[in-house]
Design a protein around this motif. Structure first.
Motif, PDB file in Angstrom:
ATOM      1  N   LYS A 131       0.739  -1.154  -0.083  1.00  0.00           N
ATOM      2  CA  LYS A 131      -0.046  -0.071  -0.193  1.00  0.00           C
ATOM      3  C   LYS A 131       0.949   1.452   0.009  1.00  0.00           C
ATOM      4  O   LYS A 131       1.640   1.460   0.907  1.00  0.00           O
ATOM      5  N   GLY A 132       0.868   2.159  -1.039  1.00  0.00           N
ATOM      6  CA  GLY A 132       1.815   3.149  -1.158  1.00  0.00           C
ATOM      7  C   GLY A 132       1.654   3.670  -2.429  1.00  0.00           C
ATOM      8  O   GLY A 132       0.559   3.341  -3.296  1.00  0.00           O
ATOM      9  N   GLU A 133       2.559   4.523  -2.736  1.00  0.00           N
ATOM     10  CA  GLU A 133       2.604   5.298  -4.153  1.00  0.00           C
ATOM     11  C   GLU A 133       3.845   6.002  -4.322  1.00  0.00           C
ATOM     12  O   GLU A 133       4.943   5.741  -3.486  1.00  0.00           O
ATOM     13  N   ILE A 134       4.114   6.316  -5.654  1.00  0.00           N
ATOM     14  CA  ILE A 134       5.459   6.997  -5.999  1.00  0.00           C
ATOM     15  C   ILE A 134       5.156   8.111  -6.385  1.00  0.00           C
ATOM     16  O   ILE A 134       4.398   8.773  -7.257  1.00  0.00           O
ATOM     17  N   LEU A 135       5.817   9.161  -5.950  1.00  0.00           N
ATOM     18  CA  LEU A 135       5.678  10.591  -6.224  1.00  0.00           C
ATOM     19  C   LEU A 135       7.022  11.263  -6.770  1.00  0.00           C
ATOM     20  O   LEU A 135       7.919  10.902  -6.522  1.00  0.00           O
ATOM     21  N   ALA A 136       6.786  12.012  -7.685  1.00  0.00           N
ATOM     22  CA  ALA A 136       7.998  12.731  -8.106  1.00  0.00           C
ATOM     23  C   ALA A 136       8.489  13.719  -7.093  1.00  0.00           C
ATOM     24  O   ALA A 136       7.660  14.720  -6.510  1.00  0.00           O
ATOM     25  N   THR A 137       9.640  13.670  -6.901  1.00  0.00           N
ATOM     26  CA  THR A 137      10.367  14.454  -5.543  1.00  0.00           C
ATOM     27  C   THR A 137      11.638  15.122  -6.448  1.00  0.00           C
ATOM     28  O   THR A 137      12.742  14.701  -5.701  1.00  0.00           O
ATOM     29  N   PRO A 138      11.687  15.953  -7.268  1.00  0.00           N
ATOM     30  CA  PRO A 138      12.767  16.504  -7.947  1.00  0.00           C
ATOM     31  C   PRO A 138      13.382  17.433  -6.908  1.00  0.00           C
ATOM     32  O   PRO A 138      12.870  17.807  -5.854  1.00  0.00           O
ATOM     33  N   GLY A 139      14.726  17.693  -7.171  1.00  0.00           N
ATOM     34  CA  GLY A 139      15.618  18.564  -6.412  1.00  0.00           C
ATOM     35  C   GLY A 139      17.172  18.163  -6.571  1.00  0.00           C
ATOM     36  O   GLY A 139      17.688  18.988  -7.214  1.00  0.00           O
ATOM     37  N   HIS A 140      17.082  16.926  -6.060  1.00  0.00           N
ATOM     38  CA  HIS A 140      18.633  16.325  -6.475  1.00  0.00           C
ATOM     39  C   HIS A 140      18.758  16.099  -7.768  1.00  0.00           C
ATOM     40  O   HIS A 140      19.956  16.439  -8.392  1.00  0.00           O
ATOM     41  N   SER A 141      17.684  15.521  -8.565  1.00  0.00           N
ATOM     42  CA  SER A 141      18.027  15.621 -10.040  1.00  0.00           C
ATOM     43  C   SER A 141      16.397  15.507 -10.482  1.00  0.00           C
ATOM     44  O   SER A 141      15.454  15.407  -9.822  1.00  0.00           O
ATOM     45  N   ASP A 142      16.168  16.052 -11.810  1.00  0.00           N
ATOM     46  CA  ASP A 142      14.808  16.148 -12.272  1.00  0.00           C
ATOM     47  C   ASP A 142      14.191  14.893 -12.366  1.00  0.00           C
ATOM     48  O   ASP A 142      12.697  14.825 -12.347  1.00  0.00           O
ATOM     49  N   ASP A 143      14.843  13.615 -12.238  1.00  0.00           N
ATOM     50  CA  ASP A 143      14.305  12.442 -12.485  1.00  0.00           C
ATOM     51  C   ASP A 143      14.131  11.700 -11.082  1.00  0.00           C
ATOM     52  O   ASP A 143      13.471  10.610 -11.130  1.00  0.00           O
ATOM     53  N   SER A 144      14.425  12.389 -10.028  1.00  0.00           N
ATOM     54  CA  SER A 144      14.136  11.635  -8.688  1.00  0.00           C
ATOM     55  C   SER A 144      12.538  11.582  -8.324  1.00  0.00           C
ATOM     56  O   SER A 144      11.566  12.436  -8.331  1.00  0.00           O
ATOM     57  N   VAL A 145      12.268  10.397  -8.067  1.00  0.00           N
ATOM     58  CA  VAL A 145      11.212   9.903  -7.381  1.00  0.00           C
ATOM     59  C   VAL A 145      11.159   9.272  -5.890  1.00  0.00           C
ATOM     60  O   VAL A 145      12.552   8.738  -5.365  1.00  0.00           O
ATOM     61  N   SER A 146      10.194   9.159  -5.287  1.00  0.00           N
ATOM     62  CA  SER A 146      10.251   8.618  -4.058  1.00  0.00           C
ATOM     63  C   SER A 146       8.980   7.655  -4.010  1.00  0.00           C
ATOM     64  O   SER A 146       7.917   7.984  -4.418  1.00  0.00           O
ATOM     65  N   LEU A 147       9.216   6.697  -3.165  1.00  0.00           N
ATOM     66  CA  LEU A 147       8.224   5.505  -2.937  1.00  0.00           C
ATOM     67  C   LEU A 147       7.663   5.836  -1.602  1.00  0.00           C
ATOM     68  O   LEU A 147       8.630   6.107  -0.428  1.00  0.00           O
TER      69      LEU A 147
END
Ligand SMILES: [Zn+2]
Length: 205
Positions: A131-147
């Motif tokens: 149960k969860g999602e993957i979010l776009a979390t740019p900053g370190h790099s444009d392609d960074s995502v977080s689970l």
């Protein structure tokens, strides 16, 4: 596997980098995918932590830097499909430009990945019992995502600590932490260093 069982998290990392295995029973997701040329170390650590390779349903790179995606293709060849979020696609071919021959990097092919829009991540994770999602979390790099798991565990890769963000990065980094906090993140499982609690302003410390 009851869908309500909480996910378990183990670290199979090495060389100062965390590689997280998130499991719903024997249905597993590997978050971050090793340095190039280190398949032996990855396989040894998976074995040591009792994670059979054939139970890993997907590999997910938080971003396409060498210490996070270096083994993606070798893991694919070993039977672990690569889960790619659409915003990450342009970064994949660039990874090889960072590599030297001595790195033994195996180039990631694009046609045979499981590429999904961010909006489909929850449904895909649900198929794994996670149960969860993957979010776009740019900053370190444009392609960074977080689970981000619904229990508050956030896997943030190299998302920059706000105190270390450059002036140029600062607003993007702050927005990514805010997004994580707004979506319920309470603990940070970073790509490097120890697990941290989220603090009120959204930073991991
Ligand atoms: Zn990085």
């Amino acid at each position: 596997m009851p869908a309500s069982a909480p996910a378990t998290i183990v670290n199979v990392g090495y060389q100062s980098t965390n590689y997280w295995v998130v499991s719903a029973g024997t249905s597993r997701l590997l978050v971050d995918l090793g340095y190039p040329g280190t398949m032996g170390a990855m396989l040894a650590n998976l074995k040591r932590m009792d994670v059979p390779l054939n139970e890993i349903r997907y590999g997910l790179a938080t971003h396409y830097h060498l210490d996070h995606a270096g083994l993606a293709q070798e893991l694919k060849l070993a039977g672990v499909p690569l889960l790619v979020l659409e915003p990450q696609v342009p970064a994949i071919p660039l990874l090889k430009s960072w590599m030297k021959p001595r790195d033994h990097y195996v180039e990631i092919t694009l046609h045979d990945n499981v590429t999904i829009p961010l909006a489909q991540s929850r449904a895909l994770l649900a198929e794994l019992g996670i149960k969860g999602e993957i979010l776009a979390t740019p900053g370190h790099s444009d392609d960074s995502v977080s689970l981000l798991l619904d229990d508050g565990a956030g896997f943030t890769g190299d998302l920059t600590h706000p105190a270390f963000a450059t002036e140029q990065q600062a607003s993007t980094v702050a927005a990514s932490w805010r997004l994580l906090r707004d979506h319920g993140a309470t603990r940070v499982y970073p790509g490097h260093g120890p697990i941290k609690e989220m603090v009120r302003d959204g930073e991991g410390r």
